[in-house]
Design an enzyme around this catalytic site. Sequence first.
Site, mmCIF file in Angstrom:
data_model
loop_
_atom_site.group_PDB
_atom_site.id
_atom_site.type_symbol
_atom_site.label_atom_id
_atom_site.label_comp_id
_atom_site.label_asym_id
_atom_site.label_seq_id
_atom_site.Cartn_x
_atom_site.Cartn_y
_atom_site.Cartn_z
ATOM 1 C CE LYS A 163 -4.432 0.515 1.519
ATOM 2 N NZ LYS A 163 -5.162 0.285 0.280
HETATM 3 N N1 PMP Z 1 -6.252 -4.304 -3.691
HETATM 4 C C1 PMP Z 1 -5.877 -3.017 -3.724
HETATM 5 C C2 PMP Z 1 -4.950 -2.570 -4.809
HETATM 6 C C3 PMP Z 1 -6.354 -2.117 -2.768
HETATM 7 O O1 PMP Z 1 -5.987 -0.840 -2.806
HETATM 8 C C4 PMP Z 1 -7.247 -2.587 -1.778
HETATM 9 C C5 PMP Z 1 -7.785 -1.623 -0.755
HETATM 10 N N2 PMP Z 1 -6.979 -1.566 0.381
HETATM 11 C C6 PMP Z 1 -7.594 -3.944 -1.760
HETATM 12 C C7 PMP Z 1 -7.083 -4.781 -2.734
HETATM 13 C C8 PMP Z 1 -8.498 -4.508 -0.710
HETATM 14 O O2 PMP Z 1 -7.825 -4.566 0.532
HETATM 15 P P1 PMP Z 1 -8.617 -4.483 1.903
HETATM 16 O O3 PMP Z 1 -9.681 -5.507 1.868
HETATM 17 O O4 PMP Z 1 -7.591 -4.755 2.938
HETATM 18 O O5 PMP Z 1 -9.178 -3.112 1.982
#
Ligand code: PMP
Length: 321
Positions: A163
Amino acid sequence: MARASTMPDPNIIVWFQNRFVRLAEANVNILTHALHYGTGVFEGIRGYYEDKQRELFLVRALDHYERWKQNCGILRIHVPASPSELCDITADLCRKNGFHSDVYARPIAYKSSERIGVHADDNDAHAIIVLPFGHYFSEKRGLKAGVVSWRRVEDNAIPGRAKICGAYVNSVLATDEAHRNGHDEAIFLTESGHVAEGATCNLFMVRNHKLITPPVTDNILEGITRATVMELAGKELHLEVVERSIDRSELYGCDEVFFTGTAAEVAPIVEIDHRPVGKGEIGPITDKIDRLYADATHGRMPGYKEWLWPVYGSAIIEKTA
Ligand code: PMP
């Protein structure tokens, strides 16, 4: 398509430079390292307000802060507070702002030196912003998704699981292309041609009553919603959950496809690359998972309360302790 955002209230209280300040006062210098080189690591945490319990539940906030600190380590950014202290600050922000609605928390940690030059040093800063928040996708009858020509960023270039702010240029390019092609959301392939995920969400496919999702080694972000859905599907629906690489053409012939993500929630896909998914409507397994996810994250399933950090309940405990 994702909703157009409105400007947040400048009087909202945020956490910035280790204190509570008004959003309007939480500003960075134009030379900040992270602005030029993308050297930040962020998170996204949802809070759901449950009317009946008059409670705001932060969803898997501890898991998000543990992931944040781990990801910060990849970029060597130091956040001194512990995950539970960060949860407390986030709940405090909700209370200070008097939020009695669904919210989204955005923690961000970054390289804060104000100078030219890519070399990283130890000048780290972080902030947490909580805002009222609705649905990310406005299309509730199912999304139209499209495979884009951009490939998902490779782990050995910029780790997608971390992230990292700069890595989101990848998602911005993909979303822009998808929208211009008439889709609501992008689907990324990896450089080796396998399905990775959406621009901001993970992807699941239903095939022969099995739930299939790409493995964490296919350049995906290791989604917390993905983990939540895998657990709910196994425990509550007794579905077999398989992590394996997915070919693009499997998406055209499978029964159901949906995205998952903190902002995206459980988002059914009814069309991919202008071809209907299954019957071209929201499938029964997706529908059940969507309901289960909503119940678990709104504090309506006692067995999953350990996922939730109650904002107002914790205030009562503090006062009586
Ligand atoms: N993939 C990406 C590229 C994202 O930015 C996110 C959002 N955080 C997710 C998947 C989903 O992750 P999460 O369920 O932890 O929010």
